[in-house]
Design a protein around this motif. Structure first.
Motif, mmCIF file in Angstrom:
data_model
loop_
_atom_site.group_PDB
_atom_site.id
_atom_site.type_symbol
_atom_site.label_atom_id
_atom_site.label_comp_id
_atom_site.label_asym_id
_atom_site.label_seq_id
_atom_site.Cartn_x
_atom_site.Cartn_y
_atom_site.Cartn_z
ATOM 1 N N ILE A 74 -3.765 -16.823 14.635
ATOM 2 C CA ILE A 74 -2.532 -17.406 14.066
ATOM 3 C C ILE A 74 -2.449 -16.828 12.800
ATOM 4 O O ILE A 74 -1.344 -16.314 12.281
ATOM 5 N N ARG A 78 0.490 -14.083 12.010
ATOM 6 C CA ARG A 78 1.519 -14.610 11.068
ATOM 7 C C ARG A 78 1.644 -13.628 9.920
ATOM 8 O O ARG A 78 2.675 -13.372 9.517
ATOM 9 N N ILE A 99 4.593 -13.658 24.110
ATOM 10 C CA ILE A 99 5.092 -14.900 23.734
ATOM 11 C C ILE A 99 6.609 -14.640 24.220
ATOM 12 O O ILE A 99 7.151 -15.710 24.715
ATOM 13 N N TYR A 103 8.285 -17.529 26.762
ATOM 14 C CA TYR A 103 9.531 -18.104 26.508
ATOM 15 C C TYR A 103 10.631 -18.143 27.260
ATOM 16 O O TYR A 103 11.282 -19.041 27.635
ATOM 17 N N LYS A 115 12.954 -25.356 23.358
ATOM 18 C CA LYS A 115 12.445 -25.302 22.053
ATOM 19 C C LYS A 115 11.465 -26.367 21.789
ATOM 20 O O LYS A 115 10.604 -26.357 20.839
ATOM 21 N N GLU A 116 11.799 -27.684 22.422
ATOM 22 C CA GLU A 116 10.757 -28.715 22.078
ATOM 23 C C GLU A 116 9.676 -28.750 22.824
ATOM 24 O O GLU A 116 8.363 -29.201 22.489
ATOM 25 N N PHE A 118 8.119 -25.785 24.384
ATOM 26 C CA PHE A 118 7.569 -24.441 24.445
ATOM 27 C C PHE A 118 6.027 -24.649 23.531
ATOM 28 O O PHE A 118 5.051 -23.821 23.987
ATOM 29 N N PRO A 119 6.047 -25.213 22.280
ATOM 30 C CA PRO A 119 4.688 -25.213 21.426
ATOM 31 C C PRO A 119 3.689 -25.880 22.322
ATOM 32 O O PRO A 119 2.578 -25.288 22.365
ATOM 33 N N TYR A 120 4.108 -27.029 22.914
ATOM 34 C CA TYR A 120 3.082 -27.606 23.931
ATOM 35 C C TYR A 120 2.757 -26.617 25.178
ATOM 36 O O TYR A 120 1.321 -26.334 25.525
ATOM 37 N N SER A 123 0.674 -23.568 23.641
ATOM 38 C CA SER A 123 -0.572 -23.787 23.242
ATOM 39 C C SER A 123 -1.740 -24.348 24.251
ATOM 40 O O SER A 123 -2.761 -23.942 24.075
#
Length: 380
Positions: A74, A78, A99, A103, A115-116, A118-120, A123
């Motif tokens: 990360i 980043r 990524i 997505y 958008k809600e 995708f992070p889970y 990850s």
């Protein structure tokens, strides 16, 4: 190209010779067990309420290592994303492509709610994939600490005995405590006395078919070519975290808790109508118009059981596939080490598939939890 080909062939030949022909360089058949192995000497170092006083396990250490690598990744990515380069190159370009592809794939399933979710989704894929692939690094799960097997068995028996007495509401007498302490001290003395001198010989002689005749040395210790004859084994510093039920169960619980969270977030308490349809306003009138809806409570109960069973299937699917792969590599390395050239490729593929399946199922369950019962009926 020709020189590289000959170098590769030479390495394969050396792998066959040193891994299957020469006795003292053949891979050691490890002491395989399902729970994560405890690092010898770490018993009681960690809080009792977290680890039950058993010590640091190699699967827990692997989990920490995997998260450290993720955090490092990360930071690196980043930092690169803040540069003024218009056209990204190198590793950042590759990571950005992965990524972006993931997505777009998730968007086809979840739509505008991606958008809600995708992070889970991403990850889970990254941490599980990294945990799976780290186990394929040579030496990752074969370099470790010596452990005296009788001492290990004695500790396990003492823990079981203590748990039974506590469960029965009984306490230990001073004589019993003193006896247990003496037994543990004697086992540790034996471990310290013979570990460095005879450990390698005993371990190497454990590589044999179970049931072979047992030989003894001048001290009467078993050194024959029998798996149960060895007094010592090696506890690896690390073992793939996904081969421990604690890790897979934790991920399964996180996934299903978030599924329920998003269900309540998007549908409110109406989300419960999926499991308890009789709570829905006007349900009695609907049954009067369509008597077949009288079976909806039974269907809702099955849905509730299904939600709970998803935790079990999540946990054991990942655990079973990765633990079986680890055992397969160990056994094939012991029988014919060169064969692992093919099985490494297989496990590389399985590691990717299991990570994607876990993330994909989580995404699908989150998306379906937000649709509601009425949306499903209209769809049908």
């Amino acid at each position: 190209m020709i020189k590289k080909r000959y170098i590769l062939l030479l390495l394969i030949v050396l792998m066959v010779v040193f891994g299957s022909v020469i006795a003292y360089t053949k891979p050691v058949l490890p002491f395989i067990q399902l729970p994560g192995e405890v690092w010898p000497g770490t018993e009681g170092l960690l809080p009792q309420f977290l680890f039950n006083g058993t010590g640091i396990t190699n699967t827990f250490a692997s989990t920490l290592l995997a998260w450290l690598v993720i955090l490092l990744l990360i930071v690196l990515v980043r930092g690169r994303s803040r540069t003024a380069d218009e056209v990204p190159t190198g590793f950042y370009n590759f990571f950005e492509m992965i990524i972006e592809g993931a997505y777009n794939f998730a968007q086809n399933i979840a739509g505008p709610k991606v958008k809600e979710f995708f992070p889970y989704f991403m990850s889970f894929i990254l941490i599980i994939l990294l945990s799976n692939w780290m186990g394929l690094i040579p030496g990752y799960d074969s370099i470790g600490l010596w452990e005296n097997k009788p001492h290990f068995v004695g500790l396990e028996a003492a823990r079981e005995f203590e748990a039974e007495r506590i469960a029965a509401g009984e306490s230990f007498t001073e004589e019993e405590v003193h006896h247990v302490e003496e037994e543990a001290a004697a086992a540790l003395d034996a471990a310290n006395e013979w570990g460095l001198r005879d450990g390698l010989f005993l371990i190497r002689n454990s590589n044999a078919v179970e049931g072979a005749p047992i030989e003894t040395d001048s001290h009467g210790r078993a050194v024959g070519r029998n798996i149960e004859a060895a007094d010592w084994t090696i506890v690896p510093f690390f073992r793939p975290a996904s081969t421990d039920l604690n890790m897979t169960l934790a991920f399964a619980l996180i996934a299903m808790v978030m599924v329920q969270y998003y269900g309540f977030k998007h549908l409110g308490f109406g989300y419960l109508n999926k499991f308890f349809p009789f709570l829905e306003k006007g349900w009695g009138q609907k049954v009067a118009k369509d008597p077949i809806k009288a079976i909806d409570p039974a269907v809702g109960l099955l849905e509730l059981v299904s939600e709970i069973s998803k935790i079990i299937s999540f946990s054991f699917r990942l655990l079973g596939n990765m633990f079986a792969g680890m055992v397969l590599l160990f056994v094939m390395a012991y029988i014919l080490s060169v064969a692992n050239l093919a099985f490494f490729g297989l496990e590389l593929f399985v590691g990717v598939i299991q990570a994607i399946v876990f993330g994909l199922l989580t995404l699908i369950f989150m998306s379906s939890a937000t649709e509601g019962h009425h949306a499903e009926e209209e769809h049908h």
